[in-house]
Design an enzyme around this catalytic site. Sequence first.
Site, PDB file in Angstrom:
ATOM      1  CB  CYS A 125      34.594  -7.209 -26.017  1.00 30.11           C
ATOM      2  SG  CYS A 125      33.762  -5.604 -26.156  1.00 30.11           S
ATOM      3  CE  LYS A 127      26.450  -5.985 -24.634  1.00 28.85           C
ATOM      4  NZ  LYS A 127      27.627  -5.094 -24.545  1.00 28.85           N
ATOM      5  CB  SER A 473      29.085   2.579 -22.291  1.00 32.22           C
ATOM      6  OG  SER A 473      30.361   2.226 -21.837  1.00 32.22           O
TER       7      SER A 473
END
Length: 560
Positions: A125, A127, A473
Site C-alpha cells: 500500500c 506509504k 488519492s
Amino acid sequence: MSLEPKHRSAALTSGIDRAPARAMLKAVGYSDADLDKPLVAVANTWTEVMPCNYHLRDLAEWVKEGIWAAGGTPIEFNTIAVSDGISMGTEGMKASLISREVIADSIELVVRGHLFDAVVALVGCDKTIPGAAMALARLDVPSLVLYGGSIAPGRFQGRDVTIQDVFEAVGACAAGRMLPEDLKELEDNACPGAGACGGQFTANTMATALEFLGISPMGSAGVPATDPGRSDVARAAGKLVMQALRDDLRPRRILTRGAFENAIASIACTGGSTNGVLHLLALAREAGVPLVIDDFDVVSRRTPLLADLKPGGRFVATDLQRAGGTRLIAQRLLEAGLLRPEEITITGATLGEEARQAKETAGQEVVRPLDNPLQATGGLVILKGKLAPEGCVVKMAGHGRTEHRGPARVFDREEDAFAAIKERRIVAGDVVVIRYEGPSGGPGMREMLAVTAALVGQGLGDSVALLTDGRFSGATHGLMAGHVAPEAMRGGPIAAVRDGDTIVFDIEARRLDVEIPDEEIRERLQSWTPPAPRYDRGVFAKYARLVSSASEGAVTGFGA
C-alpha cells in the site's frame, strides 16, 4: 568495485566476545554456518488489514529462498502499514502519511540496530513504498524495494472495476443515480483478492517511479500480486540483492538527480498520482539530492501523457503489464529523448539498457505512440499564486479543464465538506475549499477521495473545482488542487479565504488566486489566530510539531 559481504554484520556475529549474540540467534534457528554468511534483512510490511499487503508473507518466503541460494542468510522483520482505502474519509486517514515516517524510521532502526549487510524491503500500500525507499536512502547499504504487485480488476455488470468505482458509486447512490443493491453488488466484486489498487493510483504510481529511479528492478512491479510468476520475481530479487552486495551497489549511487528526473517523467507520462510529488520530494531529501517542487512542472511540461490508465483513462495496471509494462513506457521516453538513459539501476544495467529490452504487444492500446499522445504534456502541474505562494499540485489527466472561476465554499474539516456534498449544498461552478487538513493542521494531510469521488458520483466532476492543504488519492480526477502551501495551520493565505470569495484556477498561467486585494489578505491574516492543535500528545502531536511544508515533502527530521 567489490565489497566484503559481511562488512557490517561481522561486528555482530564474529569473535569470542560475540558469543551472547550468536547464542540468541541460534535460539531462533540459525547455525554457525548461517551466521558466517552475510545477514540480509527482509523488511516486510505484511498486514491482515488490507489486500495490498496481505500476501507479502508468501513473497518474503520466496525472497528468502533467493537470498539463501545466492549465499546469504535472510532475517525477516515486520513494520507497520495503514490502509488508505479503508481509512479514507475517517479520522483514521490522518495516520496514513504519518505512517510513512514511522515505516522509514522503523526499518532504519532495525537495520542499524542489527548491523545487516543488505536489505530487501517488501511493500504494497501507498506509504510503505516511499517509506521503505526513504529508509534505504538513509542507510545506504546494498538494498532494493520489491513491490507486491497489483490486484486484479473486479467485474461488475460486464466491465472491469476498481476501488475507485466503489468510491464514486457512493456519491452516485447518494444522488439517486444508483440503486443501493447495485452498490452492494459492486462492493462485493470490486476487490477480488490480494494486491494493491489496480489503477495508476498512488501505489502503482510509486512502484513505477521506483523502477525508473532504479531502486526497484525494472519490470518487477508489473507482475500482478496473484500471478504465478510473482514467485520467480521474488526469488530473483533475493539473488539480486546479493549481487548488489558483492558489487557494493548502494542506493545513493542509484538515487541521483537524473534518476529523479526519470521518475518524475514516468509519473507525468502515466497520469500518476499527485502523491508522487510529495513522496519524491521526501525521498530526495533523504538521499541528499537537490529537488524542488518546480522541477515537477518543468519535467511534466516536456513529457507527453501516453498511458491510458485509470483513474483518468480506460485501463488498469494488469493491462499495462500485458501491453509491455514499464519497459515500454521507458522505451517511449527514450525514443522521445526524454529519458536520462545513463542512470544505473539495481540490476547493474542502465535505465536505457532496460528500456531497449521492451517488448510491445501487437495491437495494444494502453500506451500510445509518440505521435498520438493523450495530451502533449504530462499529468502533473504545479500552480502558484495568491493562494499557494509555495505551490500546489494539480493532476491534468482525465479532464481537459484549464480554467475555473467560482465562489469559495469553505470548510475547516473534510467531514464538513463531505456532509455538504451529500446534502447537495454544492452546486455547479462552486470551488470547494478544505483547509486545516495539511501536514501540521490535520495533522497528516488526509486524502480526499471520499469528497472528490462523491462530487464525481453526483455528476459535478466537470463543473466544480476543489482546493485543499490536504492530499488527494491517486484515484482522484477532476480539477482538484492539493498540497496548497503554506498550509492554513501555519498561516498560509488559504486561512484567509471566506465563503463567497472568488477563486480562480488558471492552468496555462500556472496560477491559483483569490480575487481580493493583497492588502486585504494581509489584514485578514493579521487578525487570524490558529486553532488549537487537534492532538496534544502521542504520535499525531509529535508529527504536527516536527513536520515540514508539503512543498518540501512533508518530512520530519530536517528542522521543520
